[in-house]
Design a protein around this motif. Sequence first.
Motif, short mmCIF file in Angstrom:
data_model
loop_
_atom_site.label_atom_id
_atom_site.label_comp_id
_atom_site.label_asym_id
_atom_site.label_seq_id
_atom_site.Cartn_x
_atom_site.Cartn_y
_atom_site.Cartn_z
N GLU A 37 0.84 -1.20 0.00
CA GLU A 37 0.00 0.00 0.00
C GLU A 37 0.88 1.25 0.00
OE1 GLU A 37 -3.18 -0.06 -0.52
OE2 GLU A 37 -3.23 -2.26 -0.46
N PRO A 38 0.35 2.38 -0.48
CA PRO A 38 1.14 3.62 -0.50
C PRO A 38 1.46 4.12 0.90
CG PRO A 38 -1.13 4.03 -1.21
CD PRO A 38 -0.99 2.56 -1.02
N ALA A 39 2.40 5.06 0.93
CA ALA A 39 2.75 5.78 2.17
C ALA A 39 3.16 4.86 3.31
CB ALA A 39 1.61 6.68 2.59
N GLY A 40 4.05 3.91 3.02
CA GLY A 40 4.60 3.09 4.09
C GLY A 40 4.18 1.64 4.10
N ALA A 68 13.35 1.84 -6.87
CA ALA A 68 13.35 3.06 -6.07
C ALA A 68 13.04 4.28 -6.94
CB ALA A 68 14.70 3.23 -5.37
N ALA A 69 13.71 4.38 -8.08
CA ALA A 69 13.55 5.55 -8.94
C ALA A 69 12.18 5.61 -9.60
CB ALA A 69 14.64 5.56 -10.02
N LYS A 70 11.68 4.48 -10.07
CA LYS A 70 10.41 4.46 -10.81
C LYS A 70 9.18 4.39 -9.93
CE LYS A 70 12.62 2.14 -14.67
NZ LYS A 70 12.81 0.85 -15.34
N HIS A 71 9.30 3.72 -8.76
CA HIS A 71 8.11 3.44 -7.95
C HIS A 71 8.22 3.86 -6.49
CE1 HIS A 71 6.67 1.11 -11.36
NE2 HIS A 71 7.82 0.48 -11.37
N GLY A 72 9.39 4.30 -6.05
CA GLY A 72 9.56 4.66 -4.64
C GLY A 72 9.61 3.45 -3.73
N VAL A 73 9.98 2.30 -4.28
CA VAL A 73 10.04 1.06 -3.49
C VAL A 73 11.50 0.77 -3.13
CG1 VAL A 73 9.65 -1.44 -3.52
CG2 VAL A 73 7.93 0.12 -4.48
N THR A 74 11.75 0.51 -1.86
CA THR A 74 13.11 0.26 -1.38
C THR A 74 13.07 -0.87 -0.36
OG1 THR A 74 15.11 1.31 -0.51
CG2 THR A 74 13.00 1.99 0.47
N THR A 75 14.24 -1.27 0.12
CA THR A 75 14.29 -2.24 1.21
C THR A 75 14.35 -1.47 2.52
OG1 THR A 75 16.68 -2.47 1.04
CG2 THR A 75 15.35 -4.06 -0.16
N LEU A 76 13.60 -1.93 3.50
CA LEU A 76 13.44 -1.19 4.74
C LEU A 76 14.71 -1.18 5.58
CD1 LEU A 76 11.50 0.47 6.40
CD2 LEU A 76 10.70 -1.62 7.47
N ASN A 77 15.43 -2.27 5.64
CA ASN A 77 16.63 -2.34 6.49
C ASN A 77 17.87 -2.49 5.62
OD1 ASN A 77 15.82 -4.93 5.67
ND2 ASN A 77 16.91 -5.89 7.36
N ALA A 78 18.05 -1.56 4.70
CA ALA A 78 19.14 -1.68 3.73
C ALA A 78 20.48 -1.32 4.35
CB ALA A 78 18.87 -0.78 2.54
N PRO A 79 21.51 -2.13 4.15
CA PRO A 79 21.35 -3.46 3.57
C PRO A 79 20.91 -4.47 4.63
CG PRO A 79 23.68 -3.06 3.95
CD PRO A 79 22.93 -1.80 4.37
N THR A 100 0.92 8.03 -2.86
CA THR A 100 -0.46 7.79 -3.33
C THR A 100 -0.67 6.48 -4.08
OG1 THR A 100 -0.01 9.02 -5.38
CG2 THR A 100 -0.97 10.25 -3.52
N GLU A 101 0.38 5.93 -4.69
CA GLU A 101 0.22 4.75 -5.55
C GLU A 101 0.63 3.46 -4.84
OE1 GLU A 101 -1.12 4.65 -8.67
OE2 GLU A 101 -1.55 6.78 -8.32
N PRO A 102 -0.22 2.43 -4.86
CA PRO A 102 0.21 1.12 -4.37
C PRO A 102 1.23 0.52 -5.35
CG PRO A 102 -1.98 0.96 -5.30
CD PRO A 102 -1.60 2.42 -5.34
N PHE A 103 2.01 -0.42 -4.88
CA PHE A 103 2.94 -1.14 -5.76
C PHE A 103 2.60 -2.61 -5.70
CE2 PHE A 103 6.87 -3.46 -6.66
CZ PHE A 103 7.15 -2.95 -7.92
N HIS A 104 2.44 -3.21 -6.88
CA HIS A 104 2.07 -4.62 -6.98
C HIS A 104 3.32 -5.44 -7.30
CE1 HIS A 104 -2.08 -3.32 -6.80
NE2 HIS A 104 -1.81 -2.44 -7.77
N VAL A 105 3.74 -6.26 -6.35
CA VAL A 105 4.86 -7.18 -6.56
C VAL A 105 4.29 -8.41 -7.25
CG1 VAL A 105 6.64 -8.60 -5.45
CG2 VAL A 105 6.01 -6.37 -4.47
N LYS A 106 4.96 -8.84 -8.31
CA LYS A 106 4.52 -10.03 -9.04
C LYS A 106 5.54 -11.15 -8.85
CE LYS A 106 2.37 -7.18 -12.59
NZ LYS A 106 2.78 -5.87 -12.09
N ALA A 107 5.06 -12.36 -8.74
CA ALA A 107 5.96 -13.52 -8.69
C ALA A 107 6.83 -13.49 -9.94
CB ALA A 107 5.16 -14.81 -8.62
N GLY A 108 8.12 -13.72 -9.76
CA GLY A 108 9.06 -13.69 -10.88
C GLY A 108 9.72 -12.34 -11.08
#
Length: 145
Positions: A37-40, A68-79, A100-108
């Motif tokens: 979901e967005p925002a955390g 990170a650049a395209k969707h704002g998705v990162t790893t929380l405890n990097a590294p 505002t945007e959710p991110f959908h992780v897909k298998a693969g």
Amino acid sequence: MVHIPIRRLHHEAVAPAYARPGDAGADLVSVADLTLEPAGGRAAVPTGIAIALPDGYVGLVHPRSGLAAKHGVTTLNAPGTIDSGYRGEIRVILLNTDPTEPFHVKAGERIAQLVIQRFEIAEWGEVDELDDTDRGEGGFGHTGR
């Protein structure tokens, strides 16, 4: 080069792989479909693999710059740290920072990079004083650059 035994825990698991010769990070791939979901929004995303690192090595899980650049998705405890004694499934804690945007992780889907690195065990020795340096106790922002 170091040999790392790998065990597939899921029938769709993909072994870590380097995209190009000389790359430091091997791609880790999700075996699950899920939504951040967005925002955390966050989740521990399964990779379906376990590895056996030799003593003296650590696995470091880094974010993928494209996510990170395209969707704002990162790893929380990097590294993220995978110790040599751990034999469980590698899971990647992903975080959606998009407001505002959710991110959908897909298998693969490639979700992170795994860097294998040698390390040293420190021997700690308490002293009354530390040696002087030019920097001294200067901390964050101290260099003025």
